[in-house]
Design a protein around this motif. Structure first.
Motif, PDB file in Angstrom:
ATOM      1  N   ALA A 197       0.922  -1.211  -0.108  1.00  0.00           N
ATOM      2  CA  ALA A 197      -0.042   0.169  -0.139  1.00  0.00           C
ATOM      3  C   ALA A 197       0.746   1.339   0.037  1.00  0.00           C
ATOM      4  O   ALA A 197       0.516   2.114  -0.434  1.00  0.00           O
ATOM      5  N   ARG A 198       2.015   1.064   0.787  1.00  0.00           N
ATOM      6  CA  ARG A 198       2.629   2.238   0.883  1.00  0.00           C
ATOM      7  C   ARG A 198       3.474   2.578  -0.801  1.00  0.00           C
ATOM      8  O   ARG A 198       3.477   3.826  -0.906  1.00  0.00           O
ATOM      9  N   GLU A 199       3.910   1.571  -1.275  1.00  0.00           N
ATOM     10  CA  GLU A 199       4.493   1.592  -2.525  1.00  0.00           C
ATOM     11  C   GLU A 199       3.305   2.240  -3.512  1.00  0.00           C
ATOM     12  O   GLU A 199       3.901   2.853  -4.539  1.00  0.00           O
ATOM     13  N   ALA A 200       2.125   2.021  -3.521  1.00  0.00           N
ATOM     14  CA  ALA A 200       1.290   2.257  -4.258  1.00  0.00           C
ATOM     15  C   ALA A 200       0.486   3.742  -3.782  1.00  0.00           C
ATOM     16  O   ALA A 200      -0.227   4.304  -4.565  1.00  0.00           O
ATOM     17  N   GLY A 201       1.152   4.262  -2.755  1.00  0.00           N
ATOM     18  CA  GLY A 201       0.641   5.521  -2.380  1.00  0.00           C
ATOM     19  C   GLY A 201      -0.898   5.446  -1.880  1.00  0.00           C
ATOM     20  O   GLY A 201      -1.566   6.292  -1.850  1.00  0.00           O
ATOM     21  N   LEU A 202      -1.434   4.264  -1.237  1.00  0.00           N
ATOM     22  CA  LEU A 202      -2.617   4.102  -0.864  1.00  0.00           C
ATOM     23  C   LEU A 202      -2.538   4.210   0.625  1.00  0.00           C
ATOM     24  O   LEU A 202      -1.909   3.491   1.269  1.00  0.00           O
ATOM     25  N   PRO A 203      -3.845   4.854   1.364  1.00  0.00           N
ATOM     26  CA  PRO A 203      -3.743   5.143   2.742  1.00  0.00           C
ATOM     27  C   PRO A 203      -4.033   3.966   3.658  1.00  0.00           C
ATOM     28  O   PRO A 203      -3.869   3.740   4.885  1.00  0.00           O
ATOM     29  N   TYR A 204      -4.633   2.810   3.045  1.00  0.00           N
ATOM     30  CA  TYR A 204      -5.458   1.793   4.073  1.00  0.00           C
ATOM     31  C   TYR A 204      -5.257   0.265   3.671  1.00  0.00           C
ATOM     32  O   TYR A 204      -5.054   0.219   2.333  1.00  0.00           O
ATOM     33  N   VAL A 205      -4.916  -0.626   4.388  1.00  0.00           N
ATOM     34  CA  VAL A 205      -5.260  -1.959   4.254  1.00  0.00           C
ATOM     35  C   VAL A 205      -6.430  -2.708   4.990  1.00  0.00           C
ATOM     36  O   VAL A 205      -6.382  -2.488   6.097  1.00  0.00           O
ATOM     37  N   TYR A 206      -7.177  -2.873   4.230  1.00  0.00           N
ATOM     38  CA  TYR A 206      -8.419  -3.780   4.667  1.00  0.00           C
ATOM     39  C   TYR A 206      -8.195  -5.194   5.119  1.00  0.00           C
ATOM     40  O   TYR A 206      -7.761  -5.734   4.319  1.00  0.00           O
ATOM     41  N   LEU A 207      -8.501  -5.326   6.244  1.00  0.00           N
ATOM     42  CA  LEU A 207      -8.080  -6.560   6.835  1.00  0.00           C
ATOM     43  C   LEU A 207      -9.432  -7.723   7.030  1.00  0.00           C
ATOM     44  O   LEU A 207      -9.433  -8.714   7.393  1.00  0.00           O
ATOM     45  N   GLY A 208     -10.513  -7.195   6.533  1.00  0.00           N
ATOM     46  CA  GLY A 208     -11.960  -7.892   6.889  1.00  0.00           C
ATOM     47  C   GLY A 208     -12.424  -7.514   8.190  1.00  0.00           C
ATOM     48  O   GLY A 208     -12.323  -6.534   8.466  1.00  0.00           O
ATOM     49  N   TYR A 209     -12.769  -8.625   8.936  1.00  0.00           N
ATOM     50  CA  TYR A 209     -13.636  -8.295  10.374  1.00  0.00           C
ATOM     51  C   TYR A 209     -12.977  -8.704  11.491  1.00  0.00           C
ATOM     52  O   TYR A 209     -11.967  -9.453  11.604  1.00  0.00           O
ATOM     53  N   TRP A 210     -12.909  -7.639  12.351  1.00  0.00           N
ATOM     54  CA  TRP A 210     -12.265  -7.767  13.768  1.00  0.00           C
ATOM     55  C   TRP A 210     -13.511  -8.036  14.631  1.00  0.00           C
ATOM     56  O   TRP A 210     -14.419  -7.302  14.532  1.00  0.00           O
ATOM     57  N   VAL A 211     -13.249  -9.158  15.256  1.00  0.00           N
ATOM     58  CA  VAL A 211     -14.356  -9.852  16.107  1.00  0.00           C
ATOM     59  C   VAL A 211     -14.138  -9.825  17.562  1.00  0.00           C
ATOM     60  O   VAL A 211     -13.392 -10.443  18.064  1.00  0.00           O
ATOM     61  N   ARG A 212     -14.801  -8.719  18.421  1.00  0.00           N
ATOM     62  CA  ARG A 212     -14.654  -8.519  19.822  1.00  0.00           C
ATOM     63  C   ARG A 212     -14.832  -9.943  20.506  1.00  0.00           C
ATOM     64  O   ARG A 212     -15.906 -10.325  20.232  1.00  0.00           O
TER      65      ARG A 212
END
Length: 267
Positions: A197-212
């Motif tokens: 993402a940094r190499e492409a200049g993109l601000p986020y990495v989406y990981l799916g769901y975090w489950v509390r």
């Protein structure tokens, strides 16, 4: 059950079924089809609102009695690896990364089967055959890549199906060599996608769901700052945040209100 408003795509709700993450709870999903000429912009817009892609479907948890599942993303610009994460990157310096079009191979499937048999033998994908695997990889109406990692002998060690979004990369599904526990490949794939993402200049990495409350999902909280989508907005994950602790039914809007609140891309 179908829910729609004028000039909107059709949204549906799955029948309740046992939750795969929290024992004794029931899950339900809000979903819609992802297709046509506007699929990319539709995927971009709904990913920003907590949706997740699976083949040609976008879905988001919409459980009647629980809101523990929260869409999660890493804020790339502010991420600083911990000492442990730096060690993981060091241990995997020998791996080579390549990005390919979303095309399934027998080598990928063999790795996928070893991963499932070791990690998720009782999961919903346990009986997936080569044809179903190929559909998972190849049936994508959006910009997707298969990111492969090979060791110095050329052996495929890890793979991630990755969507390229307007504001980030989304790790749709990843799997890796289960016999290489010392490498911590699950963590490494996330760390390398932060680098992508940094190499492409993109601000986020989406990981799916975090489950509390799910031990299976605890590892995602180690990638800070982690943002979760709660109450219609992205916010830093904080166990003391009262919005992340509510489980009262009155805190969840009716399905028709949830659908009406979805912001669609402009045409």
């Amino acid at each position: 059950m179908r829910h729609l408003t004028q000039n909107m795509p059709q949204f549906y709700v799955t029948a309740p079924q046992p939750c795969p993450y929290l024992p004794g709870r029931v899950e339900r999903k809000l979903f819609t089809a992802l297709q046509g000429a506007d699929a990319q912009s539709f995927n971009d817009a709904l990913s920003r609102q907590g949706f997740r892609r699976s083949q040609n479907v976008l879905y988001r948890p919409s459980c009647a009695d629980c809101n523990a599942c929260l869409s999660a993303r890493i804020r790339v610009a502010d991420f600083k690896p911990t000492r442990s994460q730096r060690r993981v990157m060091k241990r995997n310096e020998d791996l080579s990364r390549s990005g390919t079009s979303p095309w399934a191979t027998e080598e990928q499937y063999d790795l996928f089967r070893r991963y499932l048999d070791d990690r998720h033998a009782d999961g919903g994908m346990a009986d997936m055959d080569m044809f179903e695997f190929a559909a998972m990889i190849e049936e994508t109406p959006v910009r997707s890549r298969v990111v492969e990692y090979t060791d110095q002998t050329g052996r495929l060690t890890a793979t991630c199906l990755t969507d390229v979004l307007e504001d980030g990369v989304s790790m749709v599904y990843s799997f890796f060599e289960p016999d290489a526990a010392r490498r911590s490949l699950g963590s490494y794939l996330i760390l390398d996608h932060i680098r992508i993402a940094r190499e492409a200049g993109l601000p986020y990495v989406y990981l799916g769901y975090w489950v509390r409350g799910s031990e299976k999902m605890d590892y995602k909280a180690k990638f800070k700052p982690l943002e979760v989508y709660a109450g219609g907005a992205w916010r830093d994950l904080d166990s003391d945040d009262p919005t992340a602790a509510r489980d009262h039914p009155l805190d969840r809007d009716p399905i028709q209100d949830q659908v009406a609140a979805i912001v669609l891309p402009e045409h």
